[in-house]
Structure formats: C-alpha cells, structure tokens
Design a protein around this motif. Structure first.
Motif, PDB file in Angstrom:
ATOM      1  N   ALA A 189      10.727  -4.556  23.768  1.00  0.00           N
ATOM      2  CA  ALA A 189      11.887  -3.650  23.711  1.00  0.00           C
ATOM      3  C   ALA A 189      11.837  -2.796  22.445  1.00  0.00           C
ATOM      4  O   ALA A 189      11.984  -1.572  22.503  1.00  0.00           O
ATOM      5  CB  ALA A 189      13.177  -4.457  23.758  1.00  0.00           C
ATOM      6  N   GLU A 190      11.604  -3.441  21.286  1.00  0.00           N
ATOM      7  CA  GLU A 190      11.563  -2.680  20.025  1.00  0.00           C
ATOM      8  C   GLU A 190      10.378  -1.718  19.984  1.00  0.00           C
ATOM      9  O   GLU A 190      10.489  -0.620  19.446  1.00  0.00           O
ATOM     10  CB  GLU A 190      11.494  -3.598  18.803  1.00  0.00           C
ATOM     11  N   PHE A 191       9.244  -2.140  20.554  1.00  0.00           N
ATOM     12  CA  PHE A 191       8.079  -1.240  20.512  1.00  0.00           C
ATOM     13  C   PHE A 191       8.333   0.021  21.343  1.00  0.00           C
ATOM     14  O   PHE A 191       7.848   1.096  21.003  1.00  0.00           O
ATOM     15  CB  PHE A 191       6.793  -1.962  20.966  1.00  0.00           C
ATOM     16  N   LEU A 192       9.150  -0.106  22.380  1.00  0.00           N
ATOM     17  CA  LEU A 192       9.499   1.089  23.158  1.00  0.00           C
ATOM     18  C   LEU A 192      10.660   1.837  22.498  1.00  0.00           C
ATOM     19  O   LEU A 192      10.553   3.023  22.183  1.00  0.00           O
ATOM     20  CB  LEU A 192       9.855   0.686  24.595  1.00  0.00           C
ATOM     21  N   TYR A 193      11.764   1.124  22.248  1.00  0.00           N
ATOM     22  CA  TYR A 193      12.973   1.804  21.760  1.00  0.00           C
ATOM     23  C   TYR A 193      12.781   2.395  20.360  1.00  0.00           C
ATOM     24  O   TYR A 193      13.057   3.578  20.135  1.00  0.00           O
ATOM     25  CB  TYR A 193      14.154   0.823  21.757  1.00  0.00           C
ATOM     26  N   ASP A 194      12.345   1.595  19.418  1.00  0.00           N
ATOM     27  CA  ASP A 194      12.226   2.082  18.031  1.00  0.00           C
ATOM     28  C   ASP A 194      11.282   3.281  17.956  1.00  0.00           C
ATOM     29  O   ASP A 194      11.561   4.270  17.282  1.00  0.00           O
ATOM     30  CB  ASP A 194      11.692   0.987  17.100  1.00  0.00           C
ATOM     31  N   ASN A 195      10.156   3.170  18.663  1.00  0.00           N
ATOM     32  CA  ASN A 195       9.179   4.264  18.560  1.00  0.00           C
ATOM     33  C   ASN A 195       9.654   5.526  19.271  1.00  0.00           C
ATOM     34  O   ASN A 195       9.484   6.630  18.759  1.00  0.00           O
ATOM     35  CB  ASN A 195       7.811   3.788  19.068  1.00  0.00           C
ATOM     36  N   PRO A 232      -1.195  -3.628  30.269  1.00  0.00           N
ATOM     37  CA  PRO A 232       0.164  -4.188  30.274  1.00  0.00           C
ATOM     38  C   PRO A 232       0.649  -4.710  28.909  1.00  0.00           C
ATOM     39  O   PRO A 232       1.837  -4.588  28.595  1.00  0.00           O
ATOM     40  CB  PRO A 232       0.091  -5.340  31.283  1.00  0.00           C
ATOM     41  N   THR A 233      -0.246  -5.289  28.080  1.00  0.00           N
ATOM     42  CA  THR A 233       0.247  -5.887  26.825  1.00  0.00           C
ATOM     43  C   THR A 233       0.848  -4.857  25.875  1.00  0.00           C
ATOM     44  O   THR A 233       1.688  -5.199  25.040  1.00  0.00           O
ATOM     45  CB  THR A 233      -0.875  -6.643  26.058  1.00  0.00           C
ATOM     46  N   ASN A 234       0.399  -3.602  25.967  1.00  0.00           N
ATOM     47  CA  ASN A 234       0.991  -2.602  25.058  1.00  0.00           C
ATOM     48  C   ASN A 234       1.564  -1.393  25.784  1.00  0.00           C
ATOM     49  O   ASN A 234       1.716  -0.331  25.200  1.00  0.00           O
ATOM     50  CB  ASN A 234       0.001  -2.189  23.957  1.00  0.00           C
ATOM     51  N   GLU A 235       1.953  -1.614  27.045  1.00  0.00           N
ATOM     52  CA  GLU A 235       2.509  -0.493  27.814  1.00  0.00           C
ATOM     53  C   GLU A 235       3.751   0.117  27.155  1.00  0.00           C
ATOM     54  O   GLU A 235       3.852   1.353  27.073  1.00  0.00           O
ATOM     55  CB  GLU A 235       2.822  -0.941  29.251  1.00  0.00           C
ATOM     56  N   PRO A 236       4.706  -0.691  26.643  1.00  0.00           N
ATOM     57  CA  PRO A 236       5.887  -0.060  26.034  1.00  0.00           C
ATOM     58  C   PRO A 236       5.528   0.857  24.853  1.00  0.00           C
ATOM     59  O   PRO A 236       6.024   1.984  24.746  1.00  0.00           O
ATOM     60  CB  PRO A 236       6.730  -1.253  25.572  1.00  0.00           C
ATOM     61  N   TYR A 237       4.654   0.379  23.987  1.00  0.00           N
ATOM     62  CA  TYR A 237       4.217   1.177  22.826  1.00  0.00           C
ATOM     63  C   TYR A 237       3.498   2.438  23.293  1.00  0.00           C
ATOM     64  O   TYR A 237       3.732   3.538  22.785  1.00  0.00           O
ATOM     65  CB  TYR A 237       3.293   0.282  22.002  1.00  0.00           C
ATOM     66  N   ALA A 238       2.627   2.284  24.291  1.00  0.00           N
ATOM     67  CA  ALA A 238       1.865   3.431  24.795  1.00  0.00           C
ATOM     68  C   ALA A 238       2.786   4.469  25.430  1.00  0.00           C
ATOM     69  O   ALA A 238       2.611   5.678  25.229  1.00  0.00           O
ATOM     70  CB  ALA A 238       0.810   2.959  25.801  1.00  0.00           C
ATOM     71  N   ILE A 239       3.786   3.997  26.169  1.00  0.00           N
ATOM     72  CA  ILE A 239       4.743   4.935  26.805  1.00  0.00           C
ATOM     73  C   ILE A 239       5.478   5.721  25.724  1.00  0.00           C
ATOM     74  O   ILE A 239       5.683   6.936  25.833  1.00  0.00           O
ATOM     75  CB  ILE A 239       5.759   4.157  27.674  1.00  0.00           C
ATOM     76  N   ALA A 240       5.882   5.026  24.645  1.00  0.00           N
ATOM     77  CA  ALA A 240       6.572   5.723  23.542  1.00  0.00           C
ATOM     78  C   ALA A 240       5.643   6.762  22.921  1.00  0.00           C
ATOM     79  O   ALA A 240       6.058   7.895  22.638  1.00  0.00           O
ATOM     80  CB  ALA A 240       7.037   4.715  22.489  1.00  0.00           C
ATOM     81  N   LYS A 241       4.390   6.388  22.705  1.00  0.00           N
ATOM     82  CA  LYS A 241       3.439   7.320  22.082  1.00  0.00           C
ATOM     83  C   LYS A 241       3.162   8.516  23.016  1.00  0.00           C
ATOM     84  O   LYS A 241       3.027   9.647  22.549  1.00  0.00           O
ATOM     85  CB  LYS A 241       2.131   6.595  21.746  1.00  0.00           C
ATOM     86  N   ILE A 242       3.079   8.258  24.321  1.00  0.00           N
ATOM     87  CA  ILE A 242       2.865   9.372  25.263  1.00  0.00           C
ATOM     88  C   ILE A 242       4.079  10.309  25.226  1.00  0.00           C
ATOM     89  O   ILE A 242       3.932  11.540  25.257  1.00  0.00           O
ATOM     90  CB  ILE A 242       2.587   8.836  26.688  1.00  0.00           C
ATOM     91  N   ALA A 243       5.272   9.725  25.120  1.00  0.00           N
ATOM     92  CA  ALA A 243       6.478  10.570  25.018  1.00  0.00           C
ATOM     93  C   ALA A 243       6.416  11.437  23.755  1.00  0.00           C
ATOM     94  O   ALA A 243       6.833  12.606  23.774  1.00  0.00           O
ATOM     95  CB  ALA A 243       7.725   9.689  25.011  1.00  0.00           C
ATOM     96  N   GLY A 244       5.899  10.879  22.663  1.00  0.00           N
ATOM     97  CA  GLY A 244       5.766  11.658  21.429  1.00  0.00           C
ATOM     98  C   GLY A 244       4.819  12.837  21.608  1.00  0.00           C
ATOM     99  O   GLY A 244       5.100  13.960  21.156  1.00  0.00           O
ATOM    100  N   ILE A 245       3.711  12.591  22.293  1.00  0.00           N
ATOM    101  CA  ILE A 245       2.760  13.682  22.575  1.00  0.00           C
ATOM    102  C   ILE A 245       3.447  14.769  23.400  1.00  0.00           C
ATOM    103  O   ILE A 245       3.347  15.968  23.111  1.00  0.00           O
ATOM    104  CB  ILE A 245       1.548  13.136  23.380  1.00  0.00           C
TER     105      ILE A 245
END
Ligand SMILES: NC(=O)C1=CN([C@@H]2O[C@H](COP(=O)(O)OP(=O)(O)OC[C@H]3O[C@@H](n4cnc5c(N)ncnc54)[C@H](OP(=O)(O)O)[C@@H]3O)[C@@H](O)[C@H]2O)C=CC1
Ligand SMILES: C[C@H]1O[C@H](OP(=O)(O)OP(=O)(O)OC[C@H]2O[C@@H](n3cnc4c(=O)[nH]c(N)nc43)[C@H](O)[C@@H]2O)[C@@H](O)[C@@H](O)C1=O
Length: 313
Positions: free
Chosen positions: A78-84, A132-145
């Motif tokens: 949750a934090e890796f998606l929301y915070d980022n 899957p292990t880092n999908e939330p972080y990756a989704i946040a980073k893709i949103a940043g791009i």
C-alpha cells in the motif's frame, strides 16, 4: 542549467539524492535547495505547494521515494503505491504550476514487463504484465513517467524521465530484510565473518540475473542528461552487464573476506528472472559508466564499515 541556478534535489539524504547533490557540488553548482522528510513531507500537497511557491526552484531532481528491496516492496504494498504516487504527483504538479524550467523524474527498471525481451528497451514500457512482487511500486513509477509526458504534451513542460537499473553505493540501506540484495549481502557476509558463522543464507534460487550500477555513476548520468537531454522518451541508465545472484554472492563474499559456505533459501521469492538494461540510447547520447562492480563493491563495503562505527545498522 547555470552554476547559480536554484536546484531542488528531492531526497538529498538518500543514496541517490546524496550522490546527485555531491555531483552537482563537485561541478560547481552552488544554489542547491534541500529539505528532509521531517521538514517537508512530500505526501502533503499543501506543504509541497507552499515550498515551491516560496523557494521557486528552477530545476528539480525527483529522487525522493519510498524505496526498498523485494521483501519491502512485496510487504508494504500500500505504501509503495500510495506514497510514491502522491509524492511524485505533488512535486510534478507544483513544478508545473511554479514554472520549473526542467525536472528529472527517477523511475526504475521494474517498470518493464516481467517477460519483456532482454536487454530491456525503453519502448518495452506497457507491453506486458509486471512482476507481482513490485507491481505497486512499478505502477506508481509508470504513473510518474506518464505525468511527465502529460505535462509535456499539454503544456510543453521540459520534464524528463530516467530509468536506473539496480543501484548500490555510499549511503545505501543495510536493513536486514527491507534492503536490496547487494547491501543485504554485504551486511550478512560481514556479520558472518565477525561471528565465524559456517554459512550464509542467500534468498531465492540464486539464478535470477541483475545489473548493478554504482550510485555516483548514476548521479553523473543524471546530471549529464539534465544538461544534454530534452526528449519525451525515457532513458535507461545502467551498465549493460549483469550477473546471477549466485555470482553476486560469490563476489561479495570475496570482497568481504568471508570463507564459509553459501546456502539458498527457496522459500524466498526470486522476483523478475532478469532485468538487463539496453543502454544503447544512453551510450549514444554520450555517457557510459566508469565504476565496475568489483571496485564499486570495495567502495560500498568501505562505506558500510565506516557507517557501522557511527550507527547501529
Ligand atoms: N536504490 C535503488 O536500487 C534504485 C533506486 N531508484 C530510484 O532512485 C530514487 C532514490 O532512491 P534511493 O536513494 O535508493 O532511496 P533512499 O531510500 O536512499 O532515499 C529516499 C529519499 O526519499 C526521501 N523521502 C521518502 N519519503 C519521503 C516523504 N514522505 N517526504 C519527503 N521525502 C521523502 C527520504 O528523505 P529523508 O532521508 O529526509 O527521510 C530519502 O532521502 C527513487 O526514486 C528510487 O525509486 C531506482 C532504481 C533503483
Ligand atoms: C531496484 C529494484 O529492487 C526490487 O527488485 P529486485 O531487483 O528483485 O530487488 P532485490 O535487490 O531485493 O532482489 C534481487 C534478487 O536478489 C535476491 N536476494 C538474495 N538474497 C537477498 C537478500 O538478502 N535481500 C534481498 N533484498 N534480495 C536478496 C532476491 O530474492 C532477488 O532474486 C524492486 O522491488 C524494486 O524496488 C526495484 O526497482
């Protein structure tokens, strides 16, 4: 970017932000603005807006993020998606509203699909399913791009995105569970050496392959691209060389001077099988890494030993 332009390095106390700040200072940039997370929580839109309106930075390096290794990414989803998401949205929007001349967003090699062709080309983005292990972080980073691209498309903002490979170096995180593999192994081999332990456990099968770039090299590439690249398309930053986790463990073992055995814990996740960057675009733009893995490991281990004197890691 002139030497007295006001440059905001978000995340300057982190491994990457610290290296970017050092690089800028070495080159003579003398008007850096920084805030710790205690002084400015980048998750607060009001605080970020006030900071940008008051400080009016002209250039921004966005190196603040919630960061960690495979276990942290998979546990604190949750934090890796929301915070980022919220940090990058706040900063990119405020940069646009306050007329920032240029912004660099730092993503990660994990934005590419798990099974994308190797080496990973920039145009593999959004062509398949994520690890899957880092999908939330990756989704946040893709949103940043995509935020950078959208402000460029709609408003002509000069916001660029770079995708670093796995990094290590001065000021890394040596937490036993939440860190990335390289600092985790430095610590584990060092403690095993100190305690004369007969074996050291390495997570997973040892077969995944990873590429590692020394953080000061990454910082040099970031400043180089800030000065020489204005394109919409992302740019990979790496060495273009990788090795298996088993080979990495053997190399760390040798640098630390541990003589015991290695065992592999198959209950821990392997993550992406391979994440080798295609760095031809970066090389063609005129930049290449200079610190090879063995040398970088020696520098990182020296930093670990020095930090160990000062803090309980
Ligand atoms: N490390 C790696 O292997 C890789 C890193 N990257 C990217 O590089 C960038 C930097 O990573 P790295 O230096 O390793 O990470 P670190 O964890 O070392 O540093 C992250 C920084 O972000 C800041 N930060 C975190 N949360 C907040 C918040 N809520 N408000 C304000 N600041 C905050 C921290 O500030 P403070 O210290 O003040 O608390 C810290 O200095 C990230 O974008 C990351 O995704 C990309 C690929 C690989
Ligand atoms: C930079 C990148 O970092 C993360 O992805 P990752 O590359 O999978 O990261 P990692 O460094 O944690 O693991 C690499 C490999 O190494 C193995 N491994 C062995 N032993 C340990 C160990 O002791 N700790 C860790 N963490 N891994 C270990 C581990 O099982 C895996 O096979 C992303 O979530 C995302 O944050 C991201 O962008």
């Amino acid at each position: 970017m002139q030497l007295n332009d006001k440059i905001y390095v978000a995340g300057h106390r982190g491994m990457v932000g610290g290296a970017i700040s050092r690089r800028l200072q070495t080159l003579g940039y003398n008007n850096l603005v920084t805030r710790t997370s205690a002084e400015l929580d980048l998750r607060s839109q009001a605080a970020v807006n006030e900071f940008f309106a008051t400080e009016k930075p002209e250039y921004v390096f966005l190196a603040a993020a919630k960061v960690g290794g495979i276990h942290a990414n998979n546990t604190y989803r949750a934090e890796f998606l929301y915070d980022n998401l919220i940090m990058e949205a706040n900063i990119i929007h405020a940069a646009h509203q306050n007329g920032v001349k240029k912004l660099m967003f730092l993503g990660s090699s994990c934005i590419y699909p798990k099974m994308a062709p190797q080496p990973l080309r920039e145009d593999s983005l959004l062509t398949g399913l994520l690890e899957p292990t880092n999908e939330p972080y990756a989704i946040a980073k893709i949103a940043g791009i995509k935020l950078c691209e959208a402000y460029r498309d709609q408003y002509g903002a000069n916001f660029i995105s770079v995708m670093p490979t796995n990094l290590y170096g001065i000021g890394d995180n040596y937490h036993p569970e939440n860190s990335h593999v390289l600092p985790a192994l430095i610590r584990r081999f060092h403690e095993a050496k100190e305690n004369n332990a007969p074996e050291v456990t390495v997570w997973g099968s040892g077969t995944p392959k990873r590429e590692f770039l020394y953080a000061d090299d990454l910082a040099a590439a970031c400043v180089y691209l800030m000065l020489h690249y204005d394109g919409k398309e992302l740019v990979n930053i790496g060495t273009g060389e990788d090795l298996t986790i088993r080979e990495l463990a053997e190399t760390v073992k040798e640098v630390v001077g541990y003589t015991g055995a290695l065992v592999f814990d198959a209950t821990k996740p392997d993550g992406t099988p391979r994440k080798l960057m295609d760095v031809s675009k970066l090389n063609n733009l005129g930049w290449k890494h200079s610190v090879e893995l063995k040398e970088g490991l020696q520098l990182a281990y020296a930093d670990f030993l020095q930090k160990k004197q000062m803090v309980t890691l």
